[in-house]
Design a protein around this motif. Structure first.
Motif, short mmCIF file in Angstrom:
data_model
loop_
_atom_site.label_atom_id
_atom_site.label_comp_id
_atom_site.label_asym_id
_atom_site.label_seq_id
_atom_site.Cartn_x
_atom_site.Cartn_y
_atom_site.Cartn_z
N ARG A 31 1.06 -1.19 0.06
CA ARG A 31 0.12 -0.40 -0.33
C ARG A 31 0.61 0.76 0.15
NH1 ARG A 31 -4.45 1.29 5.15
NH2 ARG A 31 -2.30 0.71 5.85
N GLU A 32 1.84 0.82 0.77
CA GLU A 32 2.67 2.99 0.79
C GLU A 32 3.51 2.67 -0.50
OE1 GLU A 32 5.58 1.88 3.92
OE2 GLU A 32 4.07 1.52 5.48
N TYR A 40 1.99 1.62 -3.38
CA TYR A 40 1.33 1.96 -3.97
C TYR A 40 0.93 3.78 -3.80
CZ TYR A 40 -3.06 2.96 -6.91
OH TYR A 40 -4.02 3.46 -7.72
N ALA A 41 1.24 4.11 -2.66
CA ALA A 41 0.74 5.37 -2.25
C ALA A 41 1.89 6.20 -3.09
CB ALA A 41 0.81 5.38 -1.04
N SER A 42 3.61 5.66 -3.41
CA SER A 42 4.96 6.61 -3.51
C SER A 42 4.67 6.48 -5.24
CB SER A 42 5.81 6.03 -2.74
OG SER A 42 6.37 6.79 -3.97
N LEU A 95 -7.39 2.29 -1.60
CA LEU A 95 -6.26 2.89 -2.13
C LEU A 95 -5.45 4.27 -2.71
CD1 LEU A 95 -4.25 -0.25 -3.60
CD2 LEU A 95 -4.80 0.08 -1.71
N SER A 96 -4.82 4.49 -1.72
CA SER A 96 -5.22 6.29 -2.25
C SER A 96 -3.08 6.46 -3.03
CB SER A 96 -5.18 7.28 -1.20
OG SER A 96 -6.68 7.01 -0.67
N ARG A 97 -3.25 7.31 -3.92
CA ARG A 97 -1.28 7.73 -4.12
C ARG A 97 -1.64 9.09 -3.83
NH1 ARG A 97 -2.95 7.26 -10.43
NH2 ARG A 97 -4.50 8.31 -9.65
N ASN A 98 -0.24 9.25 -3.17
CA ASN A 98 0.15 10.36 -2.51
C ASN A 98 0.20 11.88 -3.70
OD1 ASN A 98 1.40 8.99 -0.78
ND2 ASN A 98 3.52 9.47 -0.99
N ILE A 144 -3.28 12.37 -2.51
CA ILE A 144 -3.81 13.05 -1.30
C ILE A 144 -2.60 14.28 -0.90
CG2 ILE A 144 -3.04 12.73 1.57
CD1 ILE A 144 -2.15 9.34 0.51
#
Length: 430
Positions: free
Chosen positions: A27-28, A30-32, A100-103, A106
């Motif tokens: 998840r981290e 993917y966000a990055s 899921l969220s991408r940075n 966000i």
């Protein structure tokens, strides 16, 4: 059908705790990255965790405490499993019960929330026709403007607290005493507007925001000789708020003054007629338009030491003097500011690093009107005390740039001794 598969998938991975670590790292990543890819690293795996990995990945991990798992392994393991119909995005969202969220998403969401927050405040200011609308608009749009980073920091810490502070600031600026041509002490103003006499003290957020606004409204008042605290006092005074109107004062002799209404100040005139020194508080000074020597004279003498001031007053009762009393306080600067431009200032102080720096600041503020009185290397050599100047104080002499003070500076660096005004009383002849 797919919903049943998702539930079975979540149940499978929840029964094997090592995958909580795997999925959090995924998840981290993917966000990055904004997509699945790269590697994840699992450190200090237990024997049980290694065993749990082997079933899904169909790889041997029994001898490895740290394992690097490329995304390719993850994808191959998924497509080879009974959960192949589910994409990794579906699996992680089902596992964590959230999207899921991408940075960047966000950050964009946070940016919009921040814009909406300040737009709401600006609209409120506009409705109430507050001058704060222009101030806050400029502050938000100009990253280099003093206070921009402070406002952003307050927002990041607690946006609702910032909302309260900005609405509080609107109340304060709408009731500044100067608006009605009045004056008010800081504790009284704070008590009236905030219900707390210490609500605007130095260090409070309310006081800090009011200072930033006043600096924008009245401009930067900092000039030579004044520190930040004194500039703050001046700004608040311009708003009709007196922060230290009594304890900050200046001792003078032989002067008269004109009030803001163009009349002679009867109190100061009384001291002049009685040939007595007068103590000018900031409150008194704030009500004056001009200060001038009582006799027809175009000069005034400023000395650093009270004992020298007293001696000169006794010896020359027809002259005008001001006592700096060590480091010149705001009241002294404001008194000198009120001297008519043609009046010459004769300044005399101690021959030590602090004394030379004060003399230099006086010149920086008043220019060619300033004359260094009895500042001579001959007097320095003649009246040296036994007081040795330590290296840290001598280092401050590097800031002394005035050509007229360079000879004394050089001698002081060589001899490392101070000369104090009290030992030079016989030199101060008029």
């Amino acid at each position: 059908m797919k919903q049943t598969l998702r539930k079975e998938c979540v149940k499978y991975f929840q029964a094997r705790p090592v995958y909580d670590r795997v999925f959090r790292l995924m998840r981290e990543k993917y966000a990055s990255l904004g997509h699945f890819g790269g590697n994840i690293v699992l450190k200090d795996l237990t024997a049980e965790e290694r065993e749990q990995l082997q079933g899904f990945f169909r790889r041997e991990f029994s001898s490895e405490k740290d394992v690097t798992i490329p995304y390719g392994w993850l994808e191959k393991a998924r497509t080879s499993s009974k959960f192949s119909e589910l994409a990794w995005e579906e699996i992680l969202e089902a596992y964590f019960s959230e999207k899921l969220s991408r940075n960047r998403d966000i950050r964009e969401k946070e940016r919009k929330e921040r814009e909406n927050f300040f737009e709401e405040i600006l609209c409120l200011y506009q409705e109430r026709k507050s001058v704060l609308q222009k101030w806050l608009g400029e502050l938000l749009s100009d990253r280099a403007m003093e206070g921009h980073n402070y406002i952003v920091r307050l927002y990041n810490q607690d946006r609702e607290e910032l909302r309260r502070l900005l609405l509080c600031l609107e109340r304060l600026t709408a009731h500044l005493p100067v608006t009605d041509g009045k004056e008010c002490t800081l504790p009284v103003f704070a008590a009236e507007q905030l219900g707390n006499p210490h609500g605007l003290d130095h260090g409070t957020k309310e006081g800090g925001l009011l200072y930033l606004f006043l600096k924008w409204r009245f401009g930067d008042v900092r000039t030579a000789g004044m520190n930040k605290a004194e500039c703050r006092q001046v700004l608040f005074m311009q708003a009709g708020i007196l922060t230290d109107e009594l304890s900050n004062n200046c001792m003078a002799y032989g002067i008269c003054a004109e009030t803001l209404q163009g009349k002679s100040h009867e109190g100061i005139l009384g001291f002049y007629r009685e040939k007595q020194p007068v103590i000018l508080s900031l409150k008194t000074i704030h009500g004056l338009r001009e200060i001038y020597p009582g006799k027809t004279s175009d000069c005034i003498y400023v000395v650093e030491n009270p004992a020298v001031f007293s001696n000169l007053v006794n010896r020359y009762p027809e002259r005008a003097f001001i006592c700096g009393n060590g480091q010149l306080r705001l009241a002294v600067w404001k008194t000198l500011d009120l001297l008519e431009g043609s009046i010459q200032i004769y300044y005399a102080g101690d021959f030590d690093p602090e004394g030379l720096l004060i003399a230099q600041r006086v010149w920086e503020r008043y220019g060619d009107r300033v004359h260094f009185w009895k500042y001579s290397v001959d007097y320095y050599n003649q009246y040296q005390s036994g007081q040795k100047i330590d290296e840290s104080r001598l280092n401050s002499l590097q800031r002394v740039k005035m050509p007229e003070l360079q000879e004394i500076k050089a001698a002081m660096l060589q001899r490392k001794r101070a000369v104090y005004q009290e030992s030079m009383l016989e030199v101060y002849q008029l």
